[in-house]
Write a protein that holds these residues in place. Structure first.
Motif, PDB file in Angstrom:
ATOM      1  N   TRP A 159      38.643  54.415  33.321  1.00  0.00           N
ATOM      2  CA  TRP A 159      37.534  54.104  32.769  1.00  0.00           C
ATOM      3  C   TRP A 159      37.083  52.751  32.797  1.00  0.00           C
ATOM      4  N   SER A 160      35.931  52.561  33.869  1.00  0.00           N
ATOM      5  CA  SER A 160      35.402  51.280  34.133  1.00  0.00           C
ATOM      6  C   SER A 160      34.357  50.907  32.853  1.00  0.00           C
ATOM      7  N   ALA A 161      34.862  49.436  32.633  1.00  0.00           N
ATOM      8  CA  ALA A 161      34.281  49.113  31.481  1.00  0.00           C
ATOM      9  C   ALA A 161      34.402  47.359  31.604  1.00  0.00           C
ATOM     10  N   GLY A 162      33.533  46.689  30.954  1.00  0.00           N
ATOM     11  CA  GLY A 162      33.503  45.295  30.652  1.00  0.00           C
ATOM     12  C   GLY A 162      33.928  44.750  29.388  1.00  0.00           C
ATOM     13  N   GLN A 163      34.257  43.469  29.162  1.00  0.00           N
ATOM     14  CA  GLN A 163      34.679  42.626  27.985  1.00  0.00           C
ATOM     15  C   GLN A 163      33.850  43.220  26.788  1.00  0.00           C
ATOM     16  N   SER A 164      32.597  43.181  27.383  1.00  0.00           N
ATOM     17  CA  SER A 164      31.440  43.441  26.098  1.00  0.00           C
ATOM     18  C   SER A 164      31.581  44.716  25.417  1.00  0.00           C
ATOM     19  N   ILE A 177      40.596  45.319  28.326  1.00  0.00           N
ATOM     20  CA  ILE A 177      39.987  45.267  29.463  1.00  0.00           C
ATOM     21  C   ILE A 177      41.009  44.508  30.469  1.00  0.00           C
ATOM     22  N   VAL A 178      41.245  45.523  31.563  1.00  0.00           N
ATOM     23  CA  VAL A 178      42.325  44.592  32.571  1.00  0.00           C
ATOM     24  C   VAL A 178      41.531  44.695  34.014  1.00  0.00           C
ATOM     25  N   MET A 179      42.074  43.610  34.952  1.00  0.00           N
ATOM     26  CA  MET A 179      41.531  43.954  36.102  1.00  0.00           C
ATOM     27  C   MET A 179      42.704  44.624  37.090  1.00  0.00           C
ATOM     28  N   THR A 180      42.232  45.599  37.732  1.00  0.00           N
ATOM     29  CA  THR A 180      43.189  46.493  38.641  1.00  0.00           C
ATOM     30  C   THR A 180      42.534  46.573  40.201  1.00  0.00           C
ATOM     31  N   SER A 199      37.148  50.060  22.085  1.00  0.00           N
ATOM     32  CA  SER A 199      37.987  49.188  22.648  1.00  0.00           C
ATOM     33  C   SER A 199      37.550  47.782  22.073  1.00  0.00           C
ATOM     34  N   THR A 200      38.455  46.678  22.555  1.00  0.00           N
ATOM     35  CA  THR A 200      38.270  45.467  22.199  1.00  0.00           C
ATOM     36  C   THR A 200      38.217  44.875  23.712  1.00  0.00           C
ATOM     37  N   ALA A 219      32.526  41.071  33.483  1.00  0.00           N
ATOM     38  CA  ALA A 219      31.843  42.219  33.591  1.00  0.00           C
ATOM     39  C   ALA A 219      32.739  43.228  33.914  1.00  0.00           C
ATOM     40  N   GLY A 220      31.980  44.439  33.895  1.00  0.00           N
ATOM     41  CA  GLY A 220      32.483  45.790  34.127  1.00  0.00           C
ATOM     42  C   GLY A 220      32.854  46.075  35.713  1.00  0.00           C
TER      43      GLY A 220
END
Length: 331
Positions: free
Chosen positions: A297-302, A229-232, A224-225, A152-153
């Motif tokens: 920028w917030s985003a998820g793996q999708s 996406i990274v967790m912070t 993006s791919t 999830a984002g």
């Protein structure tokens, strides 16, 4: 294909809300605006937005009035229910007075929201990442849970949706809404097969024409791919999924030592956590509306399944068509 020609997707959630499709356009900080909410609900799903997208509260009230004048279909409002949100009680009253049909709670105890919303005939679903909290909100009277899984984002959960959904399904009596990594109709079919009765789709709608963010943010989602996406914890103190921009790489993904120590200390936690949240909101707001090299920028793996910027109605058409195609393709 015209929207009304698509076959509905009937589940316990679609019946609960009186909608054609059990697809929530997730409430995203800064992204979800009046146009996106209206378009999602008019397309047959449920458009939602965080109350804190509009500041001060008078702007929130104005936005709700505008939305309700543009659609008669159900809409939803996300309310943060931890102590750092001093607007919680006032925003809930404004939303109830406006006739909001669905509330999504996150980051705290939803008891008062559930009680007041039910007096108004509104429904409440609560963000959860594990069974323990899911059982708590069920006992409080929640009408459903949003199972926020890995991928999830924003504030993603740690558990794979492949495990989280059937795990919750086996223990709960209320509807489960799947969230995390969903931007294709085939994934909706998979989530319903696992026991969900609805899905919450966020990242896909960042790359919508209605989304209220800079075109650079939308293009970043398209280009993006999943590996980007990274967790912070730097944004809010709680692990959050973001696009790994040059600035995020430079900043690092952990809180500075001093802030982390103060956040973990029981004596200072209640003062520091709201401060971290406020700092994070300011950083996200600046990045979403006025990008610079300091971009979060917030985003998820999708993001890996998002290839274009479309109107919200077209996104719904695609999701529903893909869902029916996926069902038919099963052996």
């Amino acid at each position: 294909m015209a929207q009304n020609k698509l076959a509905p997707i009937e589940t316990s959630f679609s019946k609960l809300m009186g909608v054609q499709y059990p697809i929530i356009a997730a409430p995203m900080f800064l992204v979800s605006n009046e146009d996106l909410v209206v378009a999602a609900s008019e397309a047959g799903g449920v458009g939602t937005f965080p109350s804190l997208n509009y500041r001060p509260p008078e702007k929130f009230k104005e936005a709700l009035t505008n939305i309700k004048s543009r659609t008669k279909k159900p809409i939803g409002v996300n309310i943060i229910v931890n102590k750092s949100n001093t607007r919680q009680e006032g925003d809930l009253k404004i939303a109830l007075d406006a006739g909001v049909e669905l509330f999504i709670t996150s980051l705290g105890n939803p008891k008062s929201v559930i009680q007041d919303a039910h007096k108004n005939g509104a429904k409440v679903v609560c963000d959860v990442t594990n069974l323990e909290f899911a059982k708590k909100v069920q006992d409080l009277g929640a009408d459903g849970v949003i199972a926020v899984g890995a991928g999830a984002g924003g504030h993603a959960g740690p558990i794979s949706p492949l495990v989280l959904i059937p795990w919750l399904k086996s223990e709960l009596q209320i509807p489960i809404i799947a969230a995390g990594g969903i931007s294709h109709g085939g994934q909706i079919a998979a989530c319903l097969a696992l026991g969900a009765s609805a899905v919450s789709v966020g990242t896909r709608f960042i790359a919508s024409k209605e989304a209220g963010v800079d075109i650079a943010y939308k293009q970043a989602v398209v280009s993006s791919t999943p590996e980007d996406i990274v967790m912070t914890t730097r944004v809010s103190g709680t692990p959050a999924a973001v696009i790994n921009t040059d600035y995020v790489k430079k900043l690092g993904t952990d809180l500075p030592w001093l802030l982390k120590s103060l956040k973990d200390n029981p004596m200072t936690k209640k003062y520091v956590v709201p401060l971290i949240h406020l700092m994070g909101m300011k950083a996200l707001e600046k990045s979403a509306t006025n990008p610079s090299w300091k971009t979060v920028w917030s985003a998820g793996q999708s993001v890996g399944l998002v290839d274009d910027i479309l109107e919200t109605a077209e996104i719904y058409r695609r999701l529903v068509n893909e869902y029916h195609e996926a069902k038919q393709s099963l052996p």
